[in-house]
Design a protein around this motif. Structure first.
Motif, PDB file in Angstrom:
ATOM      1  N   ALA A  93       5.627   6.988  -3.463  1.00  0.00           N
ATOM      2  CA  ALA A  93       4.604   7.768  -2.762  1.00  0.00           C
ATOM      3  C   ALA A  93       5.031   9.219  -2.622  1.00  0.00           C
ATOM      4  CB  ALA A  93       4.357   7.159  -1.378  1.00  0.00           C
ATOM      5  N   VAL A 184       0.160   7.960  -5.160  1.00  0.00           N
ATOM      6  CA  VAL A 184       0.899   6.706  -5.276  1.00  0.00           C
ATOM      7  C   VAL A 184       1.074   6.381  -6.748  1.00  0.00           C
ATOM      8  CG1 VAL A 184       0.940   4.231  -4.793  1.00  0.00           C
ATOM      9  CG2 VAL A 184       0.019   5.825  -3.089  1.00  0.00           C
ATOM     10  N   LEU A 285       0.825   3.352   3.198  1.00  0.00           N
ATOM     11  CA  LEU A 285       0.042   3.519   1.975  1.00  0.00           C
ATOM     12  C   LEU A 285      -1.431   3.572   2.329  1.00  0.00           C
ATOM     13  CD1 LEU A 285       1.725   1.047  -0.553  1.00  0.00           C
ATOM     14  CD2 LEU A 285       1.843   3.538  -0.572  1.00  0.00           C
TER      15      LEU A 285
END
Length: 341
Positions: A93, A184, A285
């Motif tokens: 990330a 991501v 996330l």
């Protein structure tokens, strides 16, 4: 000489004289013993007073020292983190979007024998924003309860001369919010190795989240997980070496911050302290990141999705909002489930 120093000695007979001599010798010995005893007692009292004063000074010095220090650092070195932690589902990330040049660097690399994962990760380390590793914690906890694991390194150390015994460590002051991750990169599983480490699970409504011990089991069984301090404690100071472990911070999709509340015993007295640090934070996330890139090891190359994927980027596949992998908000993303393309 005795005739002049002991009255009556000169006029006494021989036997009386010997009695006088023996008595004088005994008196001399007794006097010497008593004197030595009092001198010894005086020296002992002096030594005790000196030792007490030194102890008092030592206690003041000890009191001025921190009982222990803790370092918890995120494993931003993703290559190291991959070696040290579970190699299951992996996400890399970035808090800010990748530039066009960085997107092209990623998309030009078919990960495999010609460009192994560790080389790929070294390349990412050179980007403007440093990568953060997140991986699946499915194998760490109950399989039906999804977790994301953020790897850290945790070290405890004390320079006190007397022992400091840590008896409890809990994550407290938990605050979670929506993830701010923009980009991501998803990589498929590279294996299922698990190391013996510790963890803290921040998911749940409890006020405290205890430190856990994780011991590997044979795949596909999850590690044995139990409260760390139910079976042991951490001894520091008194010449003890530092205590260091891999730490997995288990969360859901949100970014979270926390503090550590630590209970310890020093000189027979129990104390509690709370450790706070800006690094005590997991990235989380987002359901739908602005840039999502997944490498397809089936020869299909890189699949891209997101409103900040450059139009010039050389994606092998461009996914739309109607992609089955994004038909509903998910933190799994493409390829994580066998039924998804």
């Amino acid at each position: 000489m005795l005739d002049s120093r002991i009255p009556g000695f000169a006029s006494a007979d021989r036997r009386s004289r010997w009695k006088i001599i023996v008595s004088a010798l005994m008196l001399t010995v007794i006097t010497a013993v008593v004197t030595s005893y009092f001198q010894f007692g005086f020296n002992l009292l002096t030594l005790r007073a000196t030792a007490k004063a030194e102890d008092s000074v030592g206690d003041e010095i000890e009191a001025g020292k921190e009982p222990f220090v803790m370092a918890v650092t995120p494993s931003n070195d993703v290559a190291s983190a991959f070696r040290d932690n579970t190699l299951g589902m992996q996400w890399i990330a970035f808090e800010d979007p990748l530039s066009l040049a960085e997107q092209e660097q990623v998309l030009a690399r078919p990960i495999g024998n010609n460009f192994p994962v560790d080389e790929f990760l070294k390349m990412l380390e050179g980007f403007t924003n440093k990568p953060l590793l997140i991986y699946s914690a499915q194998n760490h906890m109950r399989k039906e309860t999804h977790r994301l694991a953020t790897p850290y390194k945790m070290t405890l150390q004390s320079d006190r001369t007397k022992a400091v015994s840590i008896r409890a460590m809990d994550a407290v002051e938990l605050q979670c919010s929506e993830s701010r991750i923009s980009t991501v990169i998803y990589l498929h599983p590279e294996g299922n190795e698990v190391v013996d480490n510790v963890a803290v699970d921040l998911v749940g409504d409890t006020l405290i989240h205890p430190l856990l011990r994780q011991e590997p089991e044979a795949y596909p069984n999850p590690p044995k997980t139990y409260p760390y301090f139910s079976r042991s404690y951490i001894e520091l100071g008194n010449g003890q070496t530092s205590w260091a472990n891999n730490l997995d911070v288990l969360t859901g999709k949100d970014q979270c911050s926390w503090s550590f509340k630590v209970s310890y015993v020093s000189k027979g007295t129990q104390h509690t302290t709370t450790l706070r640090d800006s690094r005590f934070r997991t990235p989380g996330l987002p359901d739908m990141p602005r840039q999502l890139l997944e490498f397809r090891p089936d020869g299909k190359g890189w699949k891209c999705w997101g409103d900040q994927i450059a139009t010039e980027a050389s994606c092998s596949i461009r996914a739309s909002v109607s992609d089955p992998g994004l038909s509903a908000p998910t933190m799994i993303y493409w390829g994580s489930l066998p039924s998804q393309p």
